[in-house]
Design an enzyme around this catalytic site. Structure first.
Site, short mmCIF file in Angstrom:
data_model
loop_
_atom_site.label_atom_id
_atom_site.label_comp_id
_atom_site.label_asym_id
_atom_site.label_seq_id
_atom_site.Cartn_x
_atom_site.Cartn_y
_atom_site.Cartn_z
N PRO A 9 1.05 58.65 69.70
CA PRO A 9 0.88 60.11 69.76
C PRO A 9 2.12 60.90 69.34
CG PRO A 9 0.99 59.17 71.97
CD PRO A 9 0.85 58.02 71.01
N ASN A 10 1.84 61.96 68.62
CA ASN A 10 2.84 62.95 68.15
C ASN A 10 3.73 62.44 67.02
OD1 ASN A 10 2.09 65.02 70.07
ND2 ASN A 10 2.95 63.66 71.62
N ARG A 17 8.86 67.65 64.38
CA ARG A 17 8.99 67.47 65.82
C ARG A 17 10.42 67.08 66.20
NH1 ARG A 17 7.10 62.06 68.98
NH2 ARG A 17 7.59 62.82 71.06
N TYR A 22 14.37 62.88 66.39
CA TYR A 22 13.56 61.93 65.63
C TYR A 22 13.81 61.94 64.12
CZ TYR A 22 11.13 61.68 70.09
OH TYR A 22 10.85 61.51 71.42
N ASN A 74 4.91 51.50 67.45
CA ASN A 74 5.67 52.50 68.19
C ASN A 74 4.63 53.22 69.06
OD1 ASN A 74 7.04 54.66 69.23
ND2 ASN A 74 8.08 55.21 67.32
N ALA A 77 4.75 58.03 73.53
CA ALA A 77 4.73 58.31 74.98
C ALA A 77 3.95 57.26 75.76
CB ALA A 77 4.14 59.70 75.21
N HIS A 80 5.50 54.40 77.99
CA HIS A 80 5.96 54.58 79.37
C HIS A 80 4.81 54.71 80.38
CE1 HIS A 80 9.40 55.37 76.88
NE2 HIS A 80 8.86 56.48 76.41
N ASP A 87 -2.25 45.57 77.99
CA ASP A 87 -3.28 44.53 78.16
C ASP A 87 -3.90 44.14 76.82
OD1 ASP A 87 -2.80 44.49 80.86
OD2 ASP A 87 -4.65 45.52 81.44
N GLU A 98 7.95 45.99 69.16
CA GLU A 98 7.94 47.41 69.56
C GLU A 98 9.13 48.12 68.91
OE1 GLU A 98 7.05 48.29 73.70
OE2 GLU A 98 8.77 49.63 73.77
N HIS A 100 11.18 52.00 68.49
CA HIS A 100 11.39 53.42 68.84
C HIS A 100 12.45 53.98 67.91
CE1 HIS A 100 8.91 53.03 72.32
NE2 HIS A 100 9.51 51.89 72.57
N LEU A 101 12.19 55.20 67.45
CA LEU A 101 13.16 55.86 66.58
C LEU A 101 14.43 56.20 67.36
CD1 LEU A 101 10.42 58.15 65.15
CD2 LEU A 101 11.84 56.73 63.67
N SER A 102 14.24 56.77 68.55
CA SER A 102 15.38 57.15 69.40
C SER A 102 15.74 55.96 70.29
CB SER A 102 15.01 58.36 70.25
OG SER A 102 13.94 58.03 71.12
N ARG A 107 18.12 58.06 77.23
CA ARG A 107 17.44 59.35 77.37
C ARG A 107 17.02 59.53 78.84
NH1 ARG A 107 13.14 60.25 72.75
NH2 ARG A 107 13.26 62.35 73.66
N ARG A 111 11.90 57.31 80.30
CA ARG A 111 11.77 56.64 78.99
C ARG A 111 12.38 55.24 78.99
NH1 ARG A 111 9.86 60.75 75.52
NH2 ARG A 111 10.67 62.76 76.20
C1 DQA Z 1 9.55 57.38 70.84
C2 DQA Z 1 10.20 57.53 72.23
C3 DQA Z 1 9.18 57.96 73.26
O1 DQA Z 1 9.81 58.10 74.53
C4 DQA Z 1 8.56 59.28 72.88
O2 DQA Z 1 7.56 59.64 73.81
C5 DQA Z 1 8.05 59.31 71.49
C6 DQA Z 1 8.81 58.64 70.44
C7 DQA Z 1 10.58 57.06 69.75
O3 DQA Z 1 10.15 56.61 68.69
O4 DQA Z 1 11.77 57.29 69.93
O5 DQA Z 1 7.05 59.94 71.20
O6 DQA Z 1 8.63 56.30 70.90
#
Ligand code: DQA
Length: 148
Positions: A9-10, A17, A22, A74, A77, A80, A87, A98, A100-102, A107, A111
């Site tokens: 998501p997002n 964003r 990011y 990725n 959200a 978490h 599952d 897995e 994550h960009l950040s 953080r 997270r």
């Molecule tokens: C994220 C980190 C997550 O905590 C956050 O909710 C995201 C992006 C990242 O790529 O850094 O949407 O997965």
């Protein structure tokens, strides 16, 4: 070898964003960069999937069974919160990395917890868009060495 890259998501809003966290690259630019990088492998096919919906991500992971050799995800959200995605990863028993960009460990406290990382072969966090290429390199090596 077929690899699916899932973004949660997002992440469809990358570029607009929170660019200070990011980056300013859009998701389609990141996908194009990954495709370019993947050309150094003759035998690797990449597919992309993005969804803002937990159920659709679960369905897509399930559909990987017998169709893909590995997954890069990725979960955004859902990292978490999602027992369902965790599952699904466990259920298909495929190697998953897995990304994550950040740096999620640097953080907010919430997270720092990943429901999904313990069922993945590894996690790459904090390297921006390069994390996807690193994940692809690691996943392909893992699959080629027969999950060693
Ligand atoms: C994220 C980190 C997550 O905590 C956050 O909710 C995201 C992006 C990242 O790529 O850094 O949407 O997965």
């Amino acid at each position: 070898m077929k690899i699916l890259i899932i973004n949660g998501p997002n992440l469809n809003m990358l570029g607009r964003r929170e660019p200070e966290i990011y980056g300013s690259t859009t998701l389609s630019d990141i996908e194009a960069e990954i495709l370019e990088y993947s050309k150094k492998y003759d035998d690797v096919q990449i597919e992309f999937f993005q969804s803002n919906s937990e159920g659709q991500i679960v369905d897509k992971i399930q559909a990987c069974l017998d169709n893909f050799d590995g997954i890069i995800i990725n979960p955004a959200a859902y990292t978490h919160t999602s027992v369902a995605i965790r599952d699904a990863i466990k259920a298909v028993n495929l190697p998953v990395v897995e990304v994550h960009l950040s740096n999620i460990n640097d953080r907010e406290e919430f997270r720092k917890i990943s429901y999904t990382a313990p069922v993945c072969i590894g996690q790459i966090t904090g390297f921006g868009k390069d994390g996807y290429k690193a994940a692809l390199f690691c996943l392909i090596s893992h699959i080629k060495c027969n999950n060693c």
